[in-house]
Design an enzyme around this catalytic site. Structure first.
Site: not given
Length: 327
Positions: A20, A41, A43, A67, A89, A154, A183, A198, A214
């Site tokens: 994003i 960072n 990652t 970081d 995150a 989360y 989503n 997904v 599925i």
């Protein structure tokens, strides 16, 4: 904040090389922003996500790492910043498997961001939350007043982040807007990692000429929103006068997993048959069956409405995968 107040300003995008975040950087560069600093960072973020943006001299990468757990680096990166957009995150399944690291990155890291914002007199923070705070739907569509029914690590970290934003607004007057994403899908989403979403998983199966899978009967339904729309909402939240509020970022359109899979098969012109399988015990406990967000408050307060339908967004994603080798 009026639109003209962003002119010449310095915006730090934390997690700006990610899925994003890289799109948010691109949206900011469409404005008259003075400079955009990417703090990441790497990652999960990728330098290639920033390639089209780094050609703009206003876009730079913070040079000493990035970081959110490093208090000194954060403080240095935010010196002279007018605004901050915080997207860094650990993702949902990663948090499930590594909850202690999730605490340090998502909760302690967000505390560090808030502290650095106050210390450097940042005018406004946009905080990336998640619809995971809601858990399974009690009512559809879910408004921002929907109760927090989250049951995973989360979502717990995002609830903590929201609470800290409120506390910092109350104690220090730090203006913020929180965004609860539904989503999200689109280009730059990790297409092959263990913790991918997904839609990439389905596309990977079809590209390998394997049956898409599925879990359950496919009736579970969600609100899918393209990352370009999410990026636009971040910028609209930044330049809006809204503060001390959280907003759903979604389409308000309900799509079942079965409908999603059928659409992807159609767009891929594939005659593969769907394979249905029962949930594992872990998946069944954590499953969210229904989550569709009400977008009315974001439209009223931020001026945000989605532009890309699921069909249009998936077409763009498939074209991007074809051009980039599904990376």
């Amino acid at each position: 904040m009026a639109l003209n107040e962003i002119k010449g300003s310095r915006v730090v995008v934390i997690g700006g090389a990610g899925f994003i975040g890289s799109h948010v950087v691109g949206e900011l560069l469409k404005t008259e922003v003075g400079s955009v600093v990417v703090y990441d960072n790497f990652t999960r973020g990728k330098m290639s996500n920033l390639d089209p943006h780094l050609a703009d001299p206003r876009c730079t990468i913070y040079p000493h790492g990035g970081d959110v757990r490093d208090v000194d680096l954060l403080d240095d990166a935010l010196k002279g910043a007018d605004y901050v957009i915080h997207l860094a995150a650990m993702w949902l399944l990663h948090c499930r498997d590594f909850p202690r690291t999730a605490f340090h990155v998502n909760i302690e890291g967000t505390f560090n961001v808030l502290e650095a914002c106050v210390r450097n007199q940042v005018k406004k923070l946009v905080y990336s939350s998640s619809a995971s705070v809601y858990g399974d739907a009690v009512e559809v569509p879910m408004t921002e007043d929907h109760p927090f029914n989250n049951r995973n690590f989360y979502g717990a970290t995002k609830i903590a982040g929201e609470a800290m934003c409120r506390a910092y607004f109350d104690r220090y007057g730090l203006n913020y807007v929180g965004l609860r994403y539904m989503n999200v899908y689109g280009p730059h989403q990790d297409q092959t990692a263990v913790y991918t979403g997904v839609i990439p998983i389905m596309l990977n199966k079809i590209d390998a000429n394997e049956q898409p899978v599925i879990n359950g009967d496919g009736s579970q339904a969600y609100d899918f929103i393209d990352v370009e729309d999410v990026a636009r909402c971040n910028v609209k939240a930044l330049i809006s006068e809204a503060t001390d509020r959280f907003y759903n970022v979604g389409t308000g359109v309900q799509t079942s997993i079965r409908e999603l899979c059928d659409l992807i098969l159609e767009l891929k012109q594939s005659d593969l048959k769907v394979q249905y399988r029962p949930y594992s015990a872990d998946d069944a406990r954590a499953l969210v069956q229904n989550r569709i967000g009400c977008p009315k408050n974001a439209e009223a307060d931020l001026g945000f409405t989605y532009q890309l339908s699921l069909r249009e967004g998936l077409k763009k994603l498939i074209a991007w995968r074809d051009a980039h080798g599904n990376r």
